[in-house]
Scaffold this motif. Structure first.
Motif, mmCIF file in Angstrom:
data_model
loop_
_atom_site.group_PDB
_atom_site.id
_atom_site.type_symbol
_atom_site.label_atom_id
_atom_site.label_comp_id
_atom_site.label_asym_id
_atom_site.label_seq_id
_atom_site.Cartn_x
_atom_site.Cartn_y
_atom_site.Cartn_z
ATOM 1 N N SER A 31 0.825 -1.218 0.000
ATOM 2 C CA SER A 31 0.000 0.000 0.000
ATOM 3 C C SER A 31 0.855 1.262 0.000
ATOM 4 N N GLY A 32 2.093 1.156 0.481
ATOM 5 C CA GLY A 32 2.980 2.313 0.537
ATOM 6 C C GLY A 32 3.836 2.486 -0.696
ATOM 7 N N ASP A 33 3.601 1.669 -1.735
ATOM 8 C CA ASP A 33 4.392 1.771 -2.966
ATOM 9 C C ASP A 33 3.492 2.235 -4.105
ATOM 10 N N HIS A 34 3.560 3.517 -4.424
ATOM 11 C CA HIS A 34 2.722 4.113 -5.458
ATOM 12 C C HIS A 34 3.077 3.619 -6.860
ATOM 13 N N ARG A 35 4.207 2.936 -7.028
ATOM 14 C CA ARG A 35 4.599 2.433 -8.344
ATOM 15 C C ARG A 35 3.940 1.098 -8.687
ATOM 16 N N MET A 36 3.233 0.538 -7.759
ATOM 17 C CA MET A 36 2.606 -0.765 -8.000
ATOM 18 C C MET A 36 1.676 -0.738 -9.213
ATOM 19 N N ALA A 37 1.082 0.396 -9.485
ATOM 20 C CA ALA A 37 0.182 0.506 -10.636
ATOM 21 C C ALA A 37 0.923 0.266 -11.943
ATOM 22 N N GLN A 38 2.243 0.417 -11.936
ATOM 23 C CA GLN A 38 3.047 0.219 -13.138
ATOM 24 C C GLN A 38 3.478 -1.239 -13.297
ATOM 25 N N GLY A 39 2.966 -2.105 -12.443
ATOM 26 C CA GLY A 39 3.240 -3.529 -12.568
ATOM 27 C C GLY A 39 4.543 -4.005 -11.948
ATOM 28 N N GLU A 40 5.220 -3.160 -11.224
ATOM 29 C CA GLU A 40 6.467 -3.572 -10.584
ATOM 30 C C GLU A 40 6.166 -4.310 -9.280
ATOM 31 N N ARG A 41 7.137 -5.060 -8.821
ATOM 32 C CA ARG A 41 7.014 -5.659 -7.491
ATOM 33 C C ARG A 41 7.156 -4.550 -6.457
ATOM 34 N N PRO A 42 6.518 -4.700 -5.303
ATOM 35 C CA PRO A 42 6.587 -3.643 -4.292
ATOM 36 C C PRO A 42 8.011 -3.468 -3.760
ATOM 37 N N SER A 43 8.360 -2.237 -3.500
ATOM 38 C CA SER A 43 9.677 -1.893 -2.967
ATOM 39 C C SER A 43 9.523 -1.165 -1.642
ATOM 40 N N PHE A 44 10.585 -1.187 -0.859
ATOM 41 C CA PHE A 44 10.665 -0.382 0.348
ATOM 42 C C PHE A 44 12.118 -0.002 0.559
ATOM 43 N N VAL A 45 12.369 0.892 1.490
ATOM 44 C CA VAL A 45 13.714 1.416 1.715
ATOM 45 C C VAL A 45 14.235 0.935 3.061
ATOM 46 N N ILE A 46 15.444 0.395 3.037
ATOM 47 C CA ILE A 46 16.153 0.013 4.263
ATOM 48 C C ILE A 46 17.163 1.114 4.558
ATOM 49 N N VAL A 47 17.031 1.744 5.722
ATOM 50 C CA VAL A 47 17.990 2.741 6.175
ATOM 51 C C VAL A 47 18.900 2.036 7.172
ATOM 52 N N TYR A 48 20.161 1.873 6.784
ATOM 53 C CA TYR A 48 21.089 1.163 7.665
ATOM 54 C C TYR A 48 21.940 2.113 8.483
ATOM 55 N N GLY A 49 21.981 3.371 8.133
ATOM 56 C CA GLY A 49 22.613 4.395 8.961
ATOM 57 C C GLY A 49 24.117 4.272 9.084
ATOM 58 N N THR A 50 24.631 4.944 10.073
ATOM 59 C CA THR A 50 26.071 5.006 10.309
ATOM 60 C C THR A 50 26.534 3.795 11.115
ATOM 61 N N ARG A 51 27.816 3.743 11.384
ATOM 62 C CA ARG A 51 28.404 2.591 12.095
ATOM 63 C C ARG A 51 27.722 2.309 13.426
ATOM 64 N N SER A 52 27.295 3.361 14.123
ATOM 65 C CA SER A 52 26.742 3.166 15.466
ATOM 66 C C SER A 52 25.309 2.646 15.466
ATOM 67 N N GLN A 53 24.617 2.686 14.351
ATOM 68 C CA GLN A 53 23.229 2.201 14.326
ATOM 69 C C GLN A 53 23.242 0.672 14.354
ATOM 70 N N ASN A 54 22.600 0.093 15.363
ATOM 71 C CA ASN A 54 22.670 -1.352 15.576
ATOM 72 C C ASN A 54 21.432 -2.105 15.084
ATOM 73 N N HIS A 55 20.672 -1.485 14.194
ATOM 74 C CA HIS A 55 19.492 -2.106 13.604
ATOM 75 C C HIS A 55 19.261 -1.480 12.229
ATOM 76 N N LEU A 56 18.352 -2.053 11.471
ATOM 77 C CA LEU A 56 17.964 -1.508 10.178
ATOM 78 C C LEU A 56 16.556 -0.955 10.322
ATOM 79 N N LYS A 57 16.315 0.230 9.799
ATOM 80 C CA LYS A 57 14.996 0.850 9.878
ATOM 81 C C LYS A 57 14.421 0.889 8.470
ATOM 82 N N CYS A 58 13.217 0.361 8.306
ATOM 83 C CA CYS A 58 12.625 0.181 6.977
ATOM 84 C C CYS A 58 11.359 1.003 6.826
ATOM 85 N N TYR A 59 11.272 1.689 5.675
ATOM 86 C CA TYR A 59 10.148 2.571 5.378
ATOM 87 C C TYR A 59 9.525 2.197 4.042
ATOM 88 N N THR A 60 8.209 2.390 3.943
ATOM 89 C CA THR A 60 7.571 2.274 2.638
ATOM 90 C C THR A 60 8.065 3.449 1.787
#
Length: 172
Positions: A31-60
């Protein structure tokens, strides 16, 4: 309002880095991928940040575009803008969700988190996080529990929420 992420789950990672995104998270990604209407597979963004970030934060895509629009409002060349550009542009990647609900988590991200054969997912409303299960238990889960204990047994977490504006409250 778009769908929101809810819940948590531990998933396995195979030797090639393939991991299933929790089934409850997938409709939110779609639902957060507006390109789906173009027939692509859904995408999202992984923000891995700097060295000190100890997790991955994912956004539509919809949510990351909101963040990017806010970054664009900042003074070009300011330290604050450069920090955010480094985190949300230079330390992020777009991934596609496969037809089977899996992604390939790149080796550099598995190494960054020191992942073995498991990864822990936890929802955060407009995003979700991926953690090494032991790191989540040692860092975030213990931190949240300690904060709750400080507030006492009768603490109601909803008391932390701001009051809704009169128009929104009347709509309820």
């Amino acid at each position: 309002m778009s769908l929101r992420f809810r819940g948590n789950e531990t998933q396995g990672i195979d030797g090639k880095g393939r991991v299933s995104i929790p089934a409850d998270f997938r409709p939110v990604i779609v639902s957060g991928d507006h390109r789906m209407a173009q027939g692509e597979r859904p995408s999202f963004v992984i923000v891995y940040g700097t060295r000190s970030q100890n997790h991955l934060k994912c956004y539509t895509l919809r949510e990351i575009e909101k963040i990017e629009a806010r970054i664009e409002l900042m003074d070009d060349g300011s330290d604050d803008r450069e920090i955010l550009e480094t985190i949300f542009h230079g330390s992020a990647m777009t991934v596609q969700l496969g037809d089977d609900g899996r992604i390939v988590l790149p080796a550099k991200l598995r190494t960054k988190l020191d992942l073995g054969d498991k990864i822990f997912f936890i929802a955060g409303n407009d995003h979700f996080k991926m953690w090494k299960p032991e790191t989540y238990d040692d860092f975030e889960n213990d931190r949240t529990d300690a904060l709750l204990r400080e507030r006492g047994d009768r603490f109601n977490p909803t008391s932390l929420l701001p009051k809704l504006p009169p128009q929104a409250a009347a709509a309820e």
